[in-house]
Design a protein around this motif. Structure first.
Motif, short mmCIF file in Angstrom:
data_model
loop_
_atom_site.label_atom_id
_atom_site.label_comp_id
_atom_site.label_asym_id
_atom_site.label_seq_id
_atom_site.Cartn_x
_atom_site.Cartn_y
_atom_site.Cartn_z
N ALA A 15 -5.35 -1.01 43.12
CA ALA A 15 -3.87 -1.39 42.64
C ALA A 15 -3.61 -3.03 42.99
N ARG A 16 -4.40 -3.74 43.57
CA ARG A 16 -4.03 -5.06 43.92
C ARG A 16 -4.95 -5.62 42.66
N LEU A 17 -6.05 -5.27 42.23
CA LEU A 17 -6.74 -5.72 41.19
C LEU A 17 -5.83 -5.57 40.02
N LYS A 18 -5.38 -4.38 39.74
CA LYS A 18 -4.61 -4.14 38.45
C LYS A 18 -3.40 -4.88 38.36
N ALA A 19 -2.72 -5.31 39.46
CA ALA A 19 -1.53 -6.20 39.71
C ALA A 19 -2.06 -7.67 39.27
N ALA A 20 -3.04 -7.93 39.53
CA ALA A 20 -3.52 -9.40 39.43
C ALA A 20 -3.98 -9.56 37.92
N GLN A 21 -4.42 -8.44 37.45
CA GLN A 21 -4.94 -8.41 35.93
C GLN A 21 -3.88 -8.57 35.09
N ALA A 22 -2.68 -7.76 35.36
CA ALA A 22 -1.28 -7.82 34.50
C ALA A 22 -0.77 -9.23 34.69
N LYS A 23 -1.25 -10.08 35.56
CA LYS A 23 -0.57 -11.30 35.61
C LYS A 23 -1.24 -12.53 34.76
N ILE A 24 -2.67 -12.26 34.58
CA ILE A 24 -3.43 -13.05 33.78
C ILE A 24 -3.02 -13.15 32.44
N ALA A 53 -5.17 -21.32 13.86
CA ALA A 53 -6.12 -21.71 12.91
C ALA A 53 -6.81 -23.06 12.95
N ASP A 54 -6.12 -23.97 13.40
CA ASP A 54 -6.77 -25.01 13.63
C ASP A 54 -7.48 -25.42 14.96
N GLY A 55 -7.65 -24.30 15.93
CA GLY A 55 -8.25 -24.46 17.08
C GLY A 55 -7.58 -24.96 18.17
N ALA A 56 -6.10 -25.39 17.72
CA ALA A 56 -5.33 -25.84 19.00
C ALA A 56 -4.50 -24.77 19.74
N PRO A 57 -4.39 -24.78 20.77
CA PRO A 57 -3.64 -23.94 21.60
C PRO A 57 -2.01 -23.60 21.00
N SER A 58 -1.89 -22.37 20.96
CA SER A 58 -0.87 -22.01 20.27
C SER A 58 0.08 -21.11 21.11
N GLY A 59 -0.19 -20.74 22.41
CA GLY A 59 0.61 -19.99 23.26
C GLY A 59 -0.25 -18.99 24.18
N THR A 60 0.27 -18.13 24.50
CA THR A 60 -0.53 -17.28 25.50
C THR A 60 -0.31 -15.66 25.19
N ALA A 61 -1.17 -14.86 25.48
CA ALA A 61 -1.12 -13.40 25.25
C ALA A 61 -1.62 -12.64 26.47
N PRO A 62 -1.34 -11.39 26.76
CA PRO A 62 -1.68 -10.65 27.99
C PRO A 62 -3.36 -10.68 27.70
N PHE A 63 -3.86 -10.77 28.89
CA PHE A 63 -5.38 -10.63 29.33
C PHE A 63 -5.93 -9.37 28.98
N ASP A 64 -6.69 -9.22 27.88
CA ASP A 64 -7.42 -7.68 27.79
C ASP A 64 -8.89 -7.88 28.24
N ALA A 65 -9.32 -7.09 29.08
CA ALA A 65 -10.83 -7.12 29.79
C ALA A 65 -11.64 -6.33 28.95
N GLY A 66 -11.21 -5.65 27.96
CA GLY A 66 -11.84 -4.83 27.00
C GLY A 66 -12.46 -5.44 25.72
#
Length: 80
Positions: free
Chosen positions: A51-60, A67-80
């Motif tokens: 449960a602690r690992l799942k909660a931590a993963q949800a926060k990452i 397209a230009d390679g510059a940071p454009s934002g964030t998205a939820p982490f997907d380990a798959g």
């Protein structure tokens, strides 16, 4: 120790105790009733760690790049 004791443990503390229980059960030196109690606590510790690992993963979050390679934002982490 009860479930409420486990709920207050950090991931690292719960994992360390779980590892200790596994080693003790592998040695097979404990009486049956004690082994069953240890197994049950180990199962609760395992679920707590998961449960602690799942909660931590949800926060990452991962940084998304435009397209230009510059940071454009964030998205939820997907380990798959």
């Amino acid at each position: 120790m009860e479930q409420s004791d486990i709920d207050g443990l950090t991931f690292e503390a719960a994992l360390a105790e779980l590892e200790q229980i596994v080693r003790a059960l592998e040695q097979g030196a404990e009486p049956l009733d004690k082994s069953i109690e240890m197994y049950q606590r180990g199962d609760r510790l395992k679920r707590h760690c998961e449960a602690r690992l799942k909660a931590a993963q949800a926060k990452i979050e991962k940084i998304t790049l435009g397209a230009d390679g510059a940071p454009s934002g964030t998205a939820p982490f997907d380990a798959g």
